[in-house]
Motif scaffolding. Structure first.
Motif, PDB file in Angstrom:
ATOM      1  N   TRP A 182      26.382  44.213  46.814  1.00 26.08           N
ATOM      2  CA  TRP A 182      25.171  43.556  47.294  1.00 26.08           C
ATOM      3  C   TRP A 182      25.205  43.345  48.800  1.00 26.08           C
ATOM      4  CZ3 TRP A 182      20.797  43.568  44.869  1.00 26.08           C
ATOM      5  CH2 TRP A 182      20.812  43.771  43.478  1.00 26.08           C
TER       6      TRP A 182
ATOM      7  N   ALA B 226      24.175  46.582  50.307  1.00 23.43           N
ATOM      8  CA  ALA B 226      22.734  46.782  50.178  1.00 23.43           C
ATOM      9  C   ALA B 226      21.959  46.040  51.257  1.00 23.43           C
ATOM     10  CB  ALA B 226      22.263  46.318  48.794  1.00 23.43           C
TER      11      ALA B 226
ATOM     12  N   ASP C 192      14.776  42.098  45.060  1.00 21.58           N
ATOM     13  CA  ASP C 192      15.322  43.218  44.284  1.00 21.58           C
ATOM     14  C   ASP C 192      14.840  43.244  42.837  1.00 21.58           C
ATOM     15  OD1 ASP C 192      17.152  44.725  46.142  1.00 21.58           O
ATOM     16  OD2 ASP C 192      18.000  42.721  46.350  1.00 21.58           O
TER      17      ASP C 192
END
Length: 495
Positions: free
Chosen positions: A20, A23, A455
């Motif tokens: 994460w 990302a 997300d």
């Protein structure tokens, strides 16, 4: 230039945090002391407490991350399956080349630029650090009078170092404790040819089978309703509801010949184990009060009885152990063998740029809350959500400190809801009328936290509906009689 983040640990918590953070545009570097990724799930003796015959006590759906389902439809997975899943996860999200294996962090401290991480290879500076080294690698073995004199040929060990029943075949084994590892290993020993298996315990817990009426028990007990009830209903009402779920699924221990537990499930505790109580009923596992002394091979128990054993295995929990933390960090979070002061187990306002992952003690699976905690960290540092208010953080830490001295084990559903709210991805019941029952009384499947917020995924609703109905427990939006009663109690508590 990307912001660098050192992540200490490449187990589930470290991997999902790296995924994460990457990302969000960060550059994660993972430090793993073992020779393989996976943390506990690597199965490596010395750094992992997972033994070869272990199967998960949480179901496939709740032992996964939201963007990578398991292959196949086996409900409970072998340790090797989880290890391979984590390898596949690391490969899928490009994490393998970011991991430095066999690299133990010896010290973490503040540096001139951010944070300094020291290993055998030297010292490096990073902008930020995540401590994801786990809290289940230092067994807490109790002090018992005369333990040093134990003369059984298999000695005294902990479940962390247990590697199978073969060495105990034909032997008399005492298992100390009543947590999941103790009960699962006692069952494995009884089925693996031990001459006698006795469990010594301070109190009798309720025991919830992994499967009940064809449904994994974690789908019934770790629900969003359970977390909301904890927040809004009297403690006695929540206690009664949980006890009813547990005893409806597997009965009460005294029905199997075990001692009668405290009427309060909160006072007694609960452990997941499929085979333990039936083996007690068959006389293949004996139960004794807690041991009081040891002399040679003889062990004396709280009721005054004595028996001889060839080996003792303790499954009595773990001490929180982060030996690499520098003195300033250690003092700021007031670290001891149980506690670490941090806002919702994650941030401390006096340590900006540092986060902790997976440092709370809970019943239930860690994969779903670990992912939500990782998203909270990534969204906070990435500016997707506002940073926590330092005043609120200090209030959270003060509230935690007031609970020191009380039992620290929490339940999976409470951790899940805490991190989902922090990350801004708790689904709104009114937004999903066709999923209301599943969102309240169904499993806390990871994809239900991709329904909305940062997300969000277009296919999350269909995926969650499939997961909620996977075992036939949630096939429509119509509440059962018990669910309706519980929901009305909750709404009444809201006024």
């Amino acid at each position: 230039m990307a912001t660098t983040v050192a992540i200490i640990g490449a187990g589930p918590g470290g991997l999902v945090t790296a995924r994460w953070l990457a990302a969000q545009g960060f550059e994660p570097h993972l430090f793993e002391q073992a020779a393989a990724l996976g943390g506990q799930w690597s199965g490596l003796d010395g750094t992992s407490g997972v033994w070869p015959g272990l199967y998960t006590n949480t179901s496939r759906i709740l032992t996964a991350f939201s963007d990578l389902p398991h292959d196949g439809d086996q409900t409970f997975l072998a340790a090797g399956d989880i290890r391979r899943y984590l390898i596949r996860y690391a490969d899928t999200f490009g994490l393998v080349d970011r991991i430095r294996l066999s690299t133990k962090v010896s010290r973490l401290s503040r540096g001139a630029r951010g944070w300094t991480v020291e290993t055998d290879s030297g010292a490096e500076s990073f902008d930020r650090v995540v401590v994801a080294s786990g809290r289940f690698q230092t067994p807490a073995v109790p002090t018992v009078h005369g333990m040093d004199s134990f003369a059984g040929p298999e000695g005294v060990t902990s479940t962390f170092h247990y590697r199978g029943a073969d060495r105990y075949r034909g032997k008399r084994v005492l298992v100390g404790g009543c947590a999941v590892s103790a009960l699962e290993i006692a069952a494995e020993l009884a089925q693996g040819g031990a001459e006698a298996v006795v469990v010594t315990q301070r109190r009798q817990r309720y025991v919830l089978p992994k499967f009940a009426a064809g449904v994994p028990s974690d789908h019934r007990i770790f629900t969003r309703y359970g977390a909301l009830a904890d927040e809004r209903l009297p403690r006695s009402a929540v206690d009664r509801q949980l006890r009813d779920i547990v005893t409806d699924a597997g009965g009460s221990p005294e029905q199997y010949g075990a001692p009668r537990p405290d009427p309060s499930l909160f006072a007694a505790g609960v452990t997941l184990s499929q085979d333990y109580l039936p083996l007690v009923a068959e006389g293949r596992i004996g139960i004794r009060p807690w041991l009081t002394s040891v002399s040679g091979r003889d062990v004396t128990f709280g009721d005054g009885s004595t028996a001889a054993f060839d080996g003792i295995v303790f499954g009595t929990g773990f001490a929180l152990d982060l030996p690499f933390l520098g003195d300033e960090i250690r003092a700021t979070v007031d670290l001891d063998t149980v506690h670490l002061d941090a806002d919702r187990y994650t941030f401390h306002p006096d340590l900006p740029g540092l986060a902790f992952v997976g440092m709370w003690d809970q019943s239930g699976g860690y994969f779903v809350p670990l992912e939500l905690q990782a998203r909270w960290i990534a969204y906070t540092w990435g500016g997707v959500i506002p940073p926590p208010d330092p005043v609120a953080q200090r209030a959270s830490i003060d509230a935690y400190r007031e609970r020191r001295g009380l039992p620290q084990k929490t339940r999976m559903n409470l951790a899940v809801l805490t991190f989902a709210r922090a990350a801004g991805c708790e689904p709104d019941l009114d937004t999903w009328p066709d999923l209301q029952r599943a969102l309240l009384f169904g499993p806390l499947a990871p994809n239900c936290f991709r329904l909305e917020g940062p997300d969000a995924l277009p296919g999350a609703a269909a995926a969650f509906a499939r997961d909620a109905a996977a075992f036939g427990a949630i096939t429509s939006n119509a509440l059962t009689t018990r669910e309706q009663e519980h929901w009305e109690l909750l709404r009444a508590a809201d006024g």
